[in-house]
Write a protein that holds these residues in place. Structure first.
Motif, PDB file in Angstrom:
ATOM      1  N   GLU A  49      62.678 -67.404   2.212  1.00 49.50           N
ATOM      2  CA  GLU A  49      61.495 -67.337   3.002  1.00 49.50           C
ATOM      3  C   GLU A  49      61.698 -67.593   4.521  1.00 49.50           C
ATOM      4  O   GLU A  49      61.326 -68.866   4.692  1.00 49.50           O
ATOM      5  CB  GLU A  49      60.609 -66.486   2.562  1.00 49.50           C
ATOM      6  N   SER A  50      61.919 -66.828   5.436  1.00 51.25           N
ATOM      7  CA  SER A  50      60.997 -67.667   7.128  1.00 51.25           C
ATOM      8  C   SER A  50      60.523 -66.583   7.788  1.00 51.25           C
ATOM      9  O   SER A  50      60.970 -65.583   7.372  1.00 51.25           O
ATOM     10  CB  SER A  50      62.906 -67.360   7.596  1.00 51.25           C
ATOM     11  N   GLN A  51      59.911 -67.082   8.289  1.00 51.27           N
ATOM     12  CA  GLN A  51      58.764 -67.048   9.549  1.00 51.27           C
ATOM     13  C   GLN A  51      59.024 -66.357  10.803  1.00 51.27           C
ATOM     14  O   GLN A  51      58.865 -65.706  11.385  1.00 51.27           O
ATOM     15  CB  GLN A  51      57.491 -67.813   9.495  1.00 51.27           C
ATOM     16  N   GLU A  52      60.972 -66.695  10.643  1.00 47.51           N
ATOM     17  CA  GLU A  52      61.015 -66.389  11.892  1.00 47.51           C
ATOM     18  C   GLU A  52      62.411 -65.869  12.026  1.00 47.51           C
ATOM     19  O   GLU A  52      63.005 -65.115  12.571  1.00 47.51           O
ATOM     20  CB  GLU A  52      61.636 -67.889  12.359  1.00 47.51           C
ATOM     21  N   GLY A  53      62.405 -64.574  10.966  1.00 50.07           N
ATOM     22  CA  GLY A  53      63.087 -64.125  10.865  1.00 50.07           C
ATOM     23  C   GLY A  53      63.038 -63.383   8.809  1.00 50.07           C
ATOM     24  O   GLY A  53      62.545 -63.644   8.287  1.00 50.07           O
ATOM     25  N   PRO A  54      64.721 -62.996   8.755  1.00 46.10           N
ATOM     26  CA  PRO A  54      65.197 -62.611   7.520  1.00 46.10           C
ATOM     27  C   PRO A  54      64.726 -64.331   7.104  1.00 46.10           C
ATOM     28  O   PRO A  54      65.389 -64.864   7.126  1.00 46.10           O
ATOM     29  CB  PRO A  54      66.144 -61.985   7.545  1.00 46.10           C
ATOM     30  N   PRO A  55      65.145 -63.593   5.242  1.00 45.52           N
ATOM     31  CA  PRO A  55      65.182 -64.914   4.932  1.00 45.52           C
ATOM     32  C   PRO A  55      66.824 -65.401   4.686  1.00 45.52           C
ATOM     33  O   PRO A  55      67.733 -65.177   4.944  1.00 45.52           O
ATOM     34  CB  PRO A  55      65.098 -63.993   2.913  1.00 45.52           C
ATOM     35  N   ARG A  56      66.837 -67.058   4.034  1.00 47.74           N
ATOM     36  CA  ARG A  56      67.729 -67.289   4.878  1.00 47.74           C
ATOM     37  C   ARG A  56      68.521 -68.181   3.708  1.00 47.74           C
ATOM     38  O   ARG A  56      67.218 -68.527   2.508  1.00 47.74           O
ATOM     39  CB  ARG A  56      67.448 -68.540   5.469  1.00 47.74           C
ATOM     40  N   LYS A  57      69.518 -67.666   3.354  1.00 47.84           N
ATOM     41  CA  LYS A  57      70.226 -68.266   2.064  1.00 47.84           C
ATOM     42  C   LYS A  57      70.763 -70.037   2.760  1.00 47.84           C
ATOM     43  O   LYS A  57      71.836 -70.261   3.814  1.00 47.84           O
ATOM     44  CB  LYS A  57      71.405 -67.741   1.529  1.00 47.84           C
ATOM     45  N   TYR A  58      70.316 -71.126   2.292  1.00 46.07           N
ATOM     46  CA  TYR A  58      70.370 -72.277   2.284  1.00 46.07           C
ATOM     47  C   TYR A  58      71.693 -73.097   0.500  1.00 46.07           C
ATOM     48  O   TYR A  58      71.674 -71.918  -0.731  1.00 46.07           O
ATOM     49  CB  TYR A  58      69.290 -73.579   1.942  1.00 46.07           C
ATOM     50  N   TYR A  59      72.666 -73.670   1.044  1.00 45.15           N
ATOM     51  CA  TYR A  59      73.649 -74.149   0.391  1.00 45.15           C
ATOM     52  C   TYR A  59      73.494 -75.868   0.135  1.00 45.15           C
ATOM     53  O   TYR A  59      73.052 -76.956   0.856  1.00 45.15           O
ATOM     54  CB  TYR A  59      75.119 -73.694   1.029  1.00 45.15           C
ATOM     55  N   GLN A  60      73.167 -76.168  -0.721  1.00 43.54           N
ATOM     56  CA  GLN A  60      73.507 -76.997  -1.726  1.00 43.54           C
ATOM     57  C   GLN A  60      74.295 -77.841  -2.435  1.00 43.54           C
ATOM     58  O   GLN A  60      75.240 -76.888  -3.075  1.00 43.54           O
ATOM     59  CB  GLN A  60      72.234 -76.907  -2.666  1.00 43.54           C
ATOM     60  N   ILE A  61      74.607 -79.418  -2.426  1.00 43.72           N
ATOM     61  CA  ILE A  61      75.930 -80.046  -2.866  1.00 43.72           C
ATOM     62  C   ILE A  61      75.734 -80.278  -3.749  1.00 43.72           C
ATOM     63  O   ILE A  61      74.353 -79.951  -4.868  1.00 43.72           O
ATOM     64  CB  ILE A  61      76.146 -80.548  -1.982  1.00 43.72           C
ATOM     65  N   THR A  62      76.942 -79.647  -5.302  1.00 44.72           N
ATOM     66  CA  THR A  62      76.611 -80.043  -6.640  1.00 44.72           C
ATOM     67  C   THR A  62      77.273 -81.668  -6.957  1.00 44.72           C
ATOM     68  O   THR A  62      77.867 -81.928  -6.298  1.00 44.72           O
ATOM     69  CB  THR A  62      77.493 -79.431  -7.437  1.00 44.72           C
ATOM     70  N   ASP A  63      77.152 -82.262  -8.405  1.00 49.20           N
ATOM     71  CA  ASP A  63      78.067 -83.188  -8.625  1.00 49.20           C
ATOM     72  C   ASP A  63      79.220 -83.238  -8.243  1.00 49.20           C
ATOM     73  O   ASP A  63      79.546 -84.253  -7.822  1.00 49.20           O
ATOM     74  CB  ASP A  63      77.552 -83.899  -9.262  1.00 49.20           C
ATOM     75  N   SER A  64      79.802 -82.144  -9.353  1.00 52.89           N
ATOM     76  CA  SER A  64      81.232 -81.362  -8.774  1.00 52.89           C
ATOM     77  C   SER A  64      81.849 -81.864  -7.090  1.00 52.89           C
ATOM     78  O   SER A  64      82.355 -82.117  -6.680  1.00 52.89           O
ATOM     79  CB  SER A  64      81.987 -81.058  -9.217  1.00 52.89           C
ATOM     80  N   GLY A  65      80.764 -81.366  -6.170  1.00 46.82           N
ATOM     81  CA  GLY A  65      80.574 -81.408  -4.885  1.00 46.82           C
ATOM     82  C   GLY A  65      80.424 -82.343  -4.004  1.00 46.82           C
ATOM     83  O   GLY A  65      81.660 -82.753  -3.114  1.00 46.82           O
ATOM     84  N   ARG A  66      80.212 -83.644  -4.776  1.00 45.44           N
ATOM     85  CA  ARG A  66      80.591 -85.220  -4.039  1.00 45.44           C
ATOM     86  C   ARG A  66      81.451 -85.704  -5.097  1.00 45.44           C
ATOM     87  O   ARG A  66      81.626 -86.557  -3.512  1.00 45.44           O
ATOM     88  CB  ARG A  66      79.311 -85.838  -4.469  1.00 45.44           C
ATOM     89  N   ALA A  67      82.001 -85.682  -5.439  1.00 49.80           N
ATOM     90  CA  ALA A  67      83.112 -86.616  -6.259  1.00 49.80           C
ATOM     91  C   ALA A  67      84.370 -85.705  -5.583  1.00 49.80           C
ATOM     92  O   ALA A  67      84.866 -86.372  -4.919  1.00 49.80           O
ATOM     93  CB  ALA A  67      83.696 -85.599  -7.753  1.00 49.80           C
ATOM     94  N   GLU A  68      84.106 -84.422  -5.075  1.00 49.68           N
ATOM     95  CA  GLU A  68      85.012 -82.913  -4.199  1.00 49.68           C
ATOM     96  C   GLU A  68      85.064 -84.321  -3.167  1.00 49.68           C
ATOM     97  O   GLU A  68      86.824 -84.259  -2.487  1.00 49.68           O
ATOM     98  CB  GLU A  68      85.425 -82.055  -4.592  1.00 49.68           C
TER      99      GLU A  68
END
Length: 96
Positions: A49-68
């Motif tokens: 949830e954001s106090q400055e507007g609509p909710p924000r979708k955050y992206y997070q790296i996975t273990d396979s993403g780190r390997a890639e």
């Protein structure tokens, strides 16, 4: 993209701004790439949830993403080294 998300979770517009500091990129380029990275398991997403507007979708790296990310960095370094040798005229005779 993976290198940026590896440093910390980001939302889409934030990614556009960070990448735009180094090269021209648009939101139309970022979101399809984020979807592809999410589909292949390199990143996950969550809503904040954001106090400055609509909710924000955050992206997070996975273990396979780190390997890639590591694989891509190695591939880039090898490519960059090869181009550097070509420019300097240092090609190996067995590759000509």
């Amino acid at each position: 993209m993976l290198a940026i998300v590896c440093r910390g979770d980001c939302y889409g517009y934030e990614l556009v701004n960070k990448i735009s500091e180094s090269m021209h990129i648009t939101e139309g380029t970022i979101y399809p790439l984020l979807k592809r990275l999410k589909d292949n398991g390199s990143i996950t997403s969550y809503i904040v949830e954001s106090q400055e507007g609509p909710p924000r979708k955050y992206y997070q790296i996975t273990d396979s993403g780190r390997a890639e990310k590591e694989r891509q960095e190695q591939e880039w370094q090898e490519f960059s080294d090869s181009i550097g040798k070509l420019i300097k005229g240092e090609q190996e005779s067995n590759h000509v």
